[in-house]
Structure formats: C-alpha cells, structure tokens
Design a protein around this motif. Structure first.
Motif, PDB file in Angstrom:
ATOM      1  N   ASP A   3       0.886  -1.055   0.017  1.00 20.95           N
ATOM      2  CA  ASP A   3       0.042   0.099   0.124  1.00 20.95           C
ATOM      3  C   ASP A   3       0.762   1.200   0.094  1.00 20.95           C
ATOM      4  O   ASP A   3       0.767   2.185   0.801  1.00 20.95           O
ATOM      5  CB  ASP A   3      -0.880   0.096   1.266  1.00 20.95           C
ATOM      6  N   PRO A   4       1.871   1.349  -0.998  1.00 16.11           N
ATOM      7  CA  PRO A   4       2.675   2.545  -0.897  1.00 16.11           C
ATOM      8  C   PRO A   4       1.849   3.852  -1.064  1.00 16.11           C
ATOM      9  O   PRO A   4       2.249   5.032  -0.807  1.00 16.11           O
ATOM     10  CB  PRO A   4       3.584   2.329  -2.038  1.00 16.11           C
ATOM     11  N   GLU A   5       0.750   3.730  -1.797  1.00  9.80           N
ATOM     12  CA  GLU A   5      -0.004   5.074  -2.238  1.00  9.80           C
ATOM     13  C   GLU A   5      -0.603   5.806  -0.907  1.00  9.80           C
ATOM     14  O   GLU A   5      -0.420   6.971  -0.495  1.00  9.80           O
ATOM     15  CB  GLU A   5      -1.347   4.714  -2.844  1.00  9.80           C
ATOM     16  N   ARG A   6      -1.012   4.997   0.188  1.00 13.34           N
ATOM     17  CA  ARG A   6      -1.505   5.261   1.679  1.00 13.34           C
ATOM     18  C   ARG A   6      -0.193   5.773   2.312  1.00 13.34           C
ATOM     19  O   ARG A   6       0.003   7.042   3.077  1.00 13.34           O
ATOM     20  CB  ARG A   6      -1.971   4.146   2.373  1.00 13.34           C
ATOM     21  N   LYS A   7       1.105   5.015   2.014  1.00 13.60           N
ATOM     22  CA  LYS A   7       2.273   5.473   2.948  1.00 13.60           C
ATOM     23  C   LYS A   7       2.666   6.658   2.397  1.00 13.60           C
ATOM     24  O   LYS A   7       3.667   7.264   3.096  1.00 13.60           O
ATOM     25  CB  LYS A   7       3.125   4.176   2.865  1.00 13.60           C
ATOM     26  N   LEU A   8       2.329   7.070   1.053  1.00 13.44           N
ATOM     27  CA  LEU A   8       3.018   8.587   0.640  1.00 13.44           C
ATOM     28  C   LEU A   8       2.208   9.608   0.772  1.00 13.44           C
ATOM     29  O   LEU A   8       2.175  10.711   0.155  1.00 13.44           O
ATOM     30  CB  LEU A   8       3.465   8.057  -0.901  1.00 13.44           C
ATOM     31  N   GLN A   9       1.026   9.378   1.449  1.00  5.78           N
ATOM     32  CA  GLN A   9       0.023  10.501   1.901  1.00  5.78           C
ATOM     33  C   GLN A   9       0.701  11.604   2.710  1.00  5.78           C
ATOM     34  O   GLN A   9       1.492  11.351   3.349  1.00  5.78           O
ATOM     35  CB  GLN A   9      -1.217  10.262   2.422  1.00  5.78           C
ATOM     36  N   SER A  64       1.249   8.888 -13.740  1.00  7.48           N
ATOM     37  CA  SER A  64       2.203  10.040 -13.560  1.00  7.48           C
ATOM     38  C   SER A  64       1.173  11.236 -12.543  1.00  7.48           C
ATOM     39  O   SER A  64       1.828  11.966 -11.924  1.00  7.48           O
ATOM     40  CB  SER A  64       2.222  10.865 -14.856  1.00  7.48           C
ATOM     41  N   ALA A  65      -0.093  10.920 -12.493  1.00  7.08           N
ATOM     42  CA  ALA A  65      -0.858  12.014 -11.612  1.00  7.08           C
ATOM     43  C   ALA A  65      -0.557  11.678 -10.244  1.00  7.08           C
ATOM     44  O   ALA A  65      -0.298  12.810  -9.507  1.00  7.08           O
ATOM     45  CB  ALA A  65      -2.337  11.891 -11.758  1.00  7.08           C
ATOM     46  N   ALA A  66      -0.336  10.374  -9.961  1.00 13.11           N
ATOM     47  CA  ALA A  66       0.095  10.142  -8.518  1.00 13.11           C
ATOM     48  C   ALA A  66       1.337  10.745  -8.128  1.00 13.11           C
ATOM     49  O   ALA A  66       1.490  11.236  -7.005  1.00 13.11           O
ATOM     50  CB  ALA A  66       0.047   8.548  -8.235  1.00 13.11           C
ATOM     51  N   VAL A  67       2.499  10.572  -8.992  1.00 13.46           N
ATOM     52  CA  VAL A  67       3.662  10.972  -8.778  1.00 13.46           C
ATOM     53  C   VAL A  67       3.792  12.588  -8.781  1.00 13.46           C
ATOM     54  O   VAL A  67       4.348  12.841  -7.918  1.00 13.46           O
ATOM     55  CB  VAL A  67       4.761  10.327 -10.046  1.00 13.46           C
ATOM     56  N   ALA A  68       2.867  13.333  -9.638  1.00 12.44           N
ATOM     57  CA  ALA A  68       3.082  14.443  -9.528  1.00 12.44           C
ATOM     58  C   ALA A  68       2.503  14.998  -8.211  1.00 12.44           C
ATOM     59  O   ALA A  68       2.759  16.003  -7.568  1.00 12.44           O
ATOM     60  CB  ALA A  68       2.058  14.897 -10.706  1.00 12.44           C
ATOM     61  N   ALA A  69       1.440  14.478  -7.743  1.00 14.57           N
ATOM     62  CA  ALA A  69       0.737  14.562  -6.348  1.00 14.57           C
ATOM     63  C   ALA A  69       1.786  14.668  -5.429  1.00 14.57           C
ATOM     64  O   ALA A  69       1.975  15.663  -4.386  1.00 14.57           O
ATOM     65  CB  ALA A  69      -0.308  13.889  -6.085  1.00 14.57           C
ATOM     66  N   VAL A  70       2.556  13.640  -5.353  1.00 14.11           N
ATOM     67  CA  VAL A  70       3.690  13.384  -4.338  1.00 14.11           C
ATOM     68  C   VAL A  70       4.780  14.645  -4.465  1.00 14.11           C
ATOM     69  O   VAL A  70       5.342  15.153  -3.487  1.00 14.11           O
ATOM     70  CB  VAL A  70       4.320  12.077  -4.381  1.00 14.11           C
ATOM     71  N   LEU A  71       5.061  14.818  -5.732  1.00 14.54           N
ATOM     72  CA  LEU A  71       6.067  15.664  -5.885  1.00 14.54           C
ATOM     73  C   LEU A  71       5.638  16.960  -5.487  1.00 14.54           C
ATOM     74  O   LEU A  71       6.314  18.052  -4.972  1.00 14.54           O
ATOM     75  CB  LEU A  71       6.783  15.812  -7.463  1.00 14.54           C
ATOM     76  N   ALA A  72       4.420  17.282  -5.841  1.00 13.91           N
ATOM     77  CA  ALA A  72       4.072  18.857  -5.221  1.00 13.91           C
ATOM     78  C   ALA A  72       3.937  18.901  -3.536  1.00 13.91           C
ATOM     79  O   ALA A  72       4.139  19.972  -3.349  1.00 13.91           O
ATOM     80  CB  ALA A  72       2.397  18.885  -5.812  1.00 13.91           C
ATOM     81  N   ASP A  73       3.499  17.552  -3.127  1.00 12.55           N
ATOM     82  CA  ASP A  73       3.803  17.857  -1.653  1.00 12.55           C
ATOM     83  C   ASP A  73       5.178  18.062  -1.119  1.00 12.55           C
ATOM     84  O   ASP A  73       5.347  18.730  -0.214  1.00 12.55           O
ATOM     85  CB  ASP A  73       3.003  16.489  -1.014  1.00 12.55           C
ATOM     86  N   VAL A  74       5.932  17.278  -1.500  1.00 10.78           N
ATOM     87  CA  VAL A  74       7.562  17.335  -1.288  1.00 10.78           C
ATOM     88  C   VAL A  74       8.017  18.788  -1.517  1.00 10.78           C
ATOM     89  O   VAL A  74       8.609  19.435  -0.974  1.00 10.78           O
ATOM     90  CB  VAL A  74       8.190  16.421  -2.194  1.00 10.78           C
ATOM     91  N   GLU A  75       7.425  19.478  -2.750  1.00 14.35           N
ATOM     92  CA  GLU A  75       7.837  20.638  -3.012  1.00 14.35           C
ATOM     93  C   GLU A  75       7.420  21.807  -1.994  1.00 14.35           C
ATOM     94  O   GLU A  75       7.779  22.779  -1.713  1.00 14.35           O
ATOM     95  CB  GLU A  75       7.399  21.190  -4.288  1.00 14.35           C
ATOM     96  N   SER A  76       6.008  21.654  -1.590  1.00 17.19           N
ATOM     97  CA  SER A  76       5.381  22.443  -0.738  1.00 17.19           C
ATOM     98  C   SER A  76       6.218  22.244   0.729  1.00 17.19           C
ATOM     99  O   SER A  76       6.058  23.277   1.513  1.00 17.19           O
ATOM    100  CB  SER A  76       4.032  22.164  -0.597  1.00 17.19           C
ATOM    101  N   ILE A  77       6.540  21.253   1.145  1.00 15.94           N
ATOM    102  CA  ILE A  77       7.370  20.976   2.310  1.00 15.94           C
ATOM    103  C   ILE A  77       8.635  21.921   2.249  1.00 15.94           C
ATOM    104  O   ILE A  77       8.843  22.555   3.070  1.00 15.94           O
ATOM    105  CB  ILE A  77       7.551  19.640   2.541  1.00 15.94           C
ATOM    106  N   SER A  78       9.184  21.857   1.306  1.00 13.23           N
ATOM    107  CA  SER A  78      10.685  22.752   1.084  1.00 13.23           C
ATOM    108  C   SER A  78      11.220  22.876  -0.603  1.00 13.23           C
ATOM    109  O   SER A  78      11.044  21.709  -1.217  1.00 13.23           O
ATOM    110  CB  SER A  78      11.854  21.908   1.684  1.00 13.23           C
TER     111      SER A  78
END
Length: 386
Positions: free
Chosen positions: A306-312, A351-365
């Motif tokens: 369940d990596p999708e949940r663990k990357l929320q 790609s949408a799931a990857v983009a969402a994680v990248l956006a979250d990471v970018e918002s953090i720093s």
C-alpha cells in the motif's frame, strides 16, 4: 461475569492475542475477546492459547491463560461484557471500528444507567486522531439508542495507544498447529495517553503513561521513526532482492541508509518536544536491532504494501519529511520516498500520483522535489527511468 480486573478486547487478532491479551493475563486480569471468527472464539473459550516469543536466539513458548471469548455477532453478550468490564481495548483496525461501535456504545450506556463508574476505552489501533473518530462513533450510536451521549461519554475516556510491538500475521503452518497461536518479538512496552483516562489506570507494568509529555510525541515517534524506517527497509530490501526484513537490514548498504532515515526524525523529535536526543537515537538503534530479528520472518512485501497510502501527506514518509525540514535535515528521507514511488508505479500508479507526491514534497521545502526527481533517475513520470 464477576467484577474486578476484567478487560474486554475487541479483536482477537495478532495484536489482541499477541500483545494486549498477554499483558493483561500476565498481570492477573481476566481477558474476554470479542471476535467474528467462530473457530477463534471456540478455541479461546477453552481458557488459554499458545504464545511464542521469538528471537534470533530461539523461541520461548508459554500459554496465555484466564481468557474467554464471545462472538461479535452476539450483540447482547458483547453489550453485557462491556457493561461489566473494568477496561476495554479495541484492536480491530480503523475500517472495523464502525462495526464494533453499536455494541460498545450499548454496553457503556448500560453501565451508565446503573452508575457503574468511569470507564476507559483504549485504542490499540495506531490510528491518527483515533480518539476523535471513536468519540464521534459512540456519540452517534448512543443517540440511536436514545441515551444522552454527553452524559454517558462524560465518564468515558477514549485513550490512544502506540503499538510498537512487531507481530507478523500468523503463517499457515502456525494456524494448522493451533488456530490461536501467535508469535511476537520480545518488546513489550505500551505507551498510552494517560491524560485521556477517566478511570484508574490498570495495574499492568508495561502500560506506560507520561502525564508531562504530549502523547503526540509517542504517535509521531512510532510513525516517523519506527514505521518510516521499517518501510524504508522494505523498499530498499525489495530493490536488493531480499524477501524478508531481517536479511534486508543486515545488508550494510541498506542499514546505512535506513539508519540515516531514522536518526534524522529522531533528532527532530528530540528538538521539537525537548527530549534527550541520546534517548531518541538509542530508540532508533534498538529498532534497527529489532528489525534484524530473523525469527520474525516478516516480509518486505507485507511491510511495504500500500505505497499510495504511505505516501500521503502526514503519513510516515511525508510527515517525517515535514518534521525534519523544520527541525533537522530532510534529505535522508528521500531514498525511501523515491522507492515508494517506484512501488506505486509498479502497482499501476500513473503520472498524476507521482505529480501529487512531488507537489507535496515541493510544498514542504522548495527544491526537494528536484532532488527527488534526480534521485529517481531524472524522470518525474510514473515509471522510473533507471
């Protein structure tokens, strides 16, 4: 059922039998399990079940005694058990909490009707904001029963716990040996939110409550140090061809990366909560040693699923990333996130799931997302370009 040192445990699964049942039985309590599995209920009604403590050096078997069980389907029996209990635990998983709420609420209402005194419901769920969720469920169910929810719940503590003991799902061979056999690691500590209690704390030595420390410290320590490091071990181990956690963490390259990924949030938590850094680092090192327990046979597939949940956002990886960005160095978390994205892509994440994680990471720093893309081989797409 007579009053005095009776605990009701919703869920006779790995944590219920392997952890809660054992601790309370060892302390001389009567344990009543509530479960929907007829076979499990039948064998637990015999009064005991086998319990293995496993370590690389060998296995110690004992029998947990003084237990019984009632079927979850028998709502009247469950209701009665709750009304007569001295403490209640849930260990059913977040998805099943709405299923246990009706009988739990009914038992609490019955207890309040005869002025049975305060009661604490301990959540052995590792569920973020679990107390808020369960109070809401109980309030709804009490309203359905016609009970005054505020009056009943004024005497009910909903107490979150931090479940740190590692208990793999029983294997087929273990189930064939005995349907209730469970194998656990030696670790036995159970931190809980003592500030949420309404009733006296059970006299069980392994229950650890610190009224001077925000319980969020324990939940964040579990999620950002333990769970994050465990999952990073799984992802790095899978990439290296390991099937189980113990050989994965025994790989020096993996150990070095996981240690860095656990030490960073450990240092951050020490600074955030004003706790001794050496104690948090020692906790991380103890976890690394526990991951290497070859007798657990915990698989990288189970730990990493369940990596999708663990990357929320707020979960083990991105939550630890945010914590470390504020209080320490976030970069040691990036390899686990990168491999989590690979796992997600392998399971159909686009790609949408990857983009969402990248956006979250970018918002953090700002800038961390670029570092993550570089770590993944320069591709922001759903499939790694390594």
């Amino acid at each position: 059922m007579s009053r005095g040192n009776n605990v009701v445990v919703f869920g006779a699964g790995a944590v219920g039998r392997g952890f809660i049942g054992e601790l309370f039985s060892d302390a001389g309590w009567r344990v009543t399990f509530v479960d929907a599995d007829p076979e499990l209920v039948a064998v637990l009604r015999s009064g005991s079940y086998p319990h293995d403590t496993v370590a690389s050096a060998g296995t110690v078997r004992k029998y947990v005694t003084g237990c019984t069980a009632v079927p979850a389907q028998d709502q009247a029996a469950v209701r009665r058990a709750v009304s007569e209990a001295d403490a209640v635990f849930t260990s059913v998983g977040a998805r099943n909490l709405p299923r246990v709420a009706p009988a739990l609420a009914a038992g609490l209402a019955d207890r309040a009707a005869v002025d049975g005194g305060p009661m604490d419901v301990y959540l052995a769920e590792n569920l973020h904001e679990g107390a808020k969720l369960v109070r809401g469920l109980l309030s709804t169910e009490l309203g359905t029963l016609g009970a005054e929810a505020a009056t009943v719940l004024a005497n009910v503590g909903v107490v979150e716990c931090s479940i740190g003991r590692m208990i793999p799902v029983p294997t087929e061979s273990q189930r064939r040996e005995h349907p209730a056999l469970v194998a656990v690691e030696p670790y036995r500590k159970l931190p809980f939110d003592v500030a949420a209690c309404r009733a006296p704390v059970p006299d069980v030595p392994e229950l650890l409550g610190n009224p001077e420390l925000d319980f969020a410290f324990f939940t964040e320590r579990k999620l950002y140090v333990h769970n994050q490091g465990h999952c990073a071990t799984a992802y790095l181990g899978a990439r290296a061809g390991h099937c189980e956690i113990a050989p994965a963490i025994s790989d020096p390259d993996i150990l070095e990366q996981v240690r860095a990924a656990m030490h960073a949030p450990a240092r951050a938590l020490a600074r955030k909560y004003g706790q001794p850094q050496e104690e948090l680092i020692a906790h991380a090192e103890d976890l690394l040693a526990r991951f290497a327990n070859t007798a657990l046979h915990d698989t990288v597939e189970r730990v990493g699923r369940d990596p999708e949940r663990k990357l929320q956002p707020g979960e083990r990886f991105l939550g630890a990333l945010r914590l470390c960005n504020q209080w320490d160095d976030p970069r040691p978390l990036l390899p686990g996130i990168a491999l989590g994205l690979e796992q997600q892509a392998a399971q159909g994440g686009g790609s949408a799931a990857v983009a969402a994680v990248l956006a979250d990471v970018e918002s953090i720093s700002p800038g961390l997302a670029a570092a993550l893309v570089e770590l993944r081989g320069g591709s922001p797409r759903g499939t790694s370009q390594r």
